[in-house]
Design a protein around this motif. Structure first.
Motif, mmCIF file in Angstrom:
data_model
loop_
_atom_site.group_PDB
_atom_site.id
_atom_site.type_symbol
_atom_site.label_atom_id
_atom_site.label_comp_id
_atom_site.label_asym_id
_atom_site.label_seq_id
_atom_site.Cartn_x
_atom_site.Cartn_y
_atom_site.Cartn_z
ATOM 1 N N LYS A 1 1.542 6.652 -6.748
ATOM 2 C CA LYS A 1 0.458 7.849 -7.060
ATOM 3 C C LYS A 1 1.234 9.292 -7.077
ATOM 4 O O LYS A 1 0.938 10.026 -7.661
ATOM 5 C CB LYS A 1 -0.586 7.373 -6.423
ATOM 6 N N GLU A 2 1.774 9.468 -5.754
ATOM 7 C CA GLU A 2 2.413 10.825 -5.655
ATOM 8 C C GLU A 2 3.583 11.058 -6.747
ATOM 9 O O GLU A 2 3.453 12.348 -7.053
ATOM 10 C CB GLU A 2 2.870 10.839 -4.247
ATOM 11 N N ILE A 3 4.298 10.028 -6.917
ATOM 12 C CA ILE A 3 5.276 10.523 -8.011
ATOM 13 C C ILE A 3 4.527 10.646 -9.312
ATOM 14 O O ILE A 3 4.768 11.791 -10.110
ATOM 15 C CB ILE A 3 6.194 9.102 -8.496
ATOM 16 N N GLU A 4 3.461 10.047 -9.844
ATOM 17 C CA GLU A 4 2.689 10.550 -11.084
ATOM 18 C C GLU A 4 2.057 11.824 -10.838
ATOM 19 O O GLU A 4 1.950 12.397 -11.750
ATOM 20 C CB GLU A 4 1.445 9.472 -11.197
ATOM 21 N N HIS B 1 0.767 -1.220 0.062
ATOM 22 C CA HIS B 1 0.020 -0.273 0.015
ATOM 23 C C HIS B 1 0.859 1.209 -0.035
ATOM 24 O O HIS B 1 0.613 2.197 -0.593
ATOM 25 C CB HIS B 1 -0.861 -0.050 1.199
ATOM 26 N N THR B 2 2.001 1.190 0.765
ATOM 27 C CA THR B 2 2.859 2.467 0.841
ATOM 28 C C THR B 2 3.583 2.832 -0.475
ATOM 29 O O THR B 2 3.510 3.932 -0.970
ATOM 30 C CB THR B 2 3.662 2.107 1.940
ATOM 31 N N TYR B 3 3.807 1.663 -1.014
ATOM 32 C CA TYR B 3 4.680 2.028 -2.356
ATOM 33 C C TYR B 3 3.561 2.143 -3.564
ATOM 34 O O TYR B 3 3.903 2.949 -4.533
ATOM 35 C CB TYR B 3 5.544 0.683 -2.781
ATOM 36 N N THR B 4 2.348 1.784 -3.441
ATOM 37 C CA THR B 4 1.310 2.253 -4.261
ATOM 38 C C THR B 4 0.819 3.493 -4.402
ATOM 39 O O THR B 4 0.978 4.333 -5.213
ATOM 40 C CB THR B 4 0.165 1.248 -4.090
ATOM 41 N N ILE C 1 10.603 1.809 -7.628
ATOM 42 C CA ILE C 1 9.361 1.712 -7.067
ATOM 43 C C ILE C 1 8.656 0.564 -7.257
ATOM 44 O O ILE C 1 7.988 -0.389 -6.447
ATOM 45 C CB ILE C 1 8.580 3.030 -6.671
ATOM 46 N N TYR C 2 8.493 0.321 -8.538
ATOM 47 C CA TYR C 2 7.297 -0.785 -9.069
ATOM 48 C C TYR C 2 8.386 -2.189 -8.719
ATOM 49 O O TYR C 2 7.689 -3.135 -8.488
ATOM 50 C CB TYR C 2 7.443 -0.674 -10.670
#
Length: 191
Positions: A95-98, A88-91, A133-134
């Protein structure tokens, strides 16, 4: 690392094989260490952060050690939930990078450490922070499925279905932990 060490010592005491669990647990430990080393390479921590890491290791190692002695099933379940939180944290991080909320990490010229490029064998042109991150999120998803599955198994008798020479692999049924976030049930693995 703690579970792998305890299972290793138990295997030596009982003079019995471990059914492949140690291998997977140590692989997970190595992978998690690579996550930490990658992030530490990006920020070059000072003495305070190193002290915090040392303290956290002391507390977490001993807590997991005692927990695994009391109930390996509960410990694996806890780690599975911990890994779920990491997913969840990496997801959220992706999102925040995008969205551009993390401008340094959103920059396509941001250099990720050579350590990460080498470890994940990241291809040329796919070496952004988002790509990293992926990779890490995928690792955490696998750890989640592995630990939930290990929690569902008989700790002393059942084989580890994720080792390379798992018997069912010959029949084409080698479970993929990333595809089953809640873990495989014992009947899925043994049956």
């Amino acid at each position: 690392m703690v579970a792998g060490m305890l299972r290793h010592l138990s295997s030596l005491r009982r003079l019995k094989r471990d059914n492949g669990w140690i291998e997977t647990l140590l692989e997970e430990s190595y992978n998690e260490r690579m996550h930490l080393l990658t992030f530490m390479k990006m920020c070059e921590p000072g003495w305070f952060m190193k002290t915090v890491i040392l303290g956290a290791q002391g507390v977490f190692f001993n807590a997991v050690f005692i927990s695994y002695l009391i109930s390996p099933k509960i410990t694996h379940r806890f780690v599975g939930y911990l890994e779920e939180e990491a997913v969840h944290t990496y997801t959220r991080c992706i999102k925040e990078i995008e969205e551009g909320s993390l401008p340094k990490w959103s920059d396509p010229n941001f250099q990720i450490p050579d350590l990460a490029v080498s470890y994940w064998q990241m291809p040329e042109g796919k070496r952004t922070m988002m790509d990293l991150i992926y990779y890490i999120r995928a690792d955490e998803a696998v750890h989640r499925g592995v630990n939930h599955t290990l929690s569902n198994l008989n700790q002393n008798e059942d084989p580890n279905p994720f080792v390379s020479d798992y018997k069912a692999a010959a029949s084409g049924h080698k479970p993929n932990p990333a595809l089953k976030p809640t873990g495989y049930e014992r009947a899925d693995v043994i049956g």
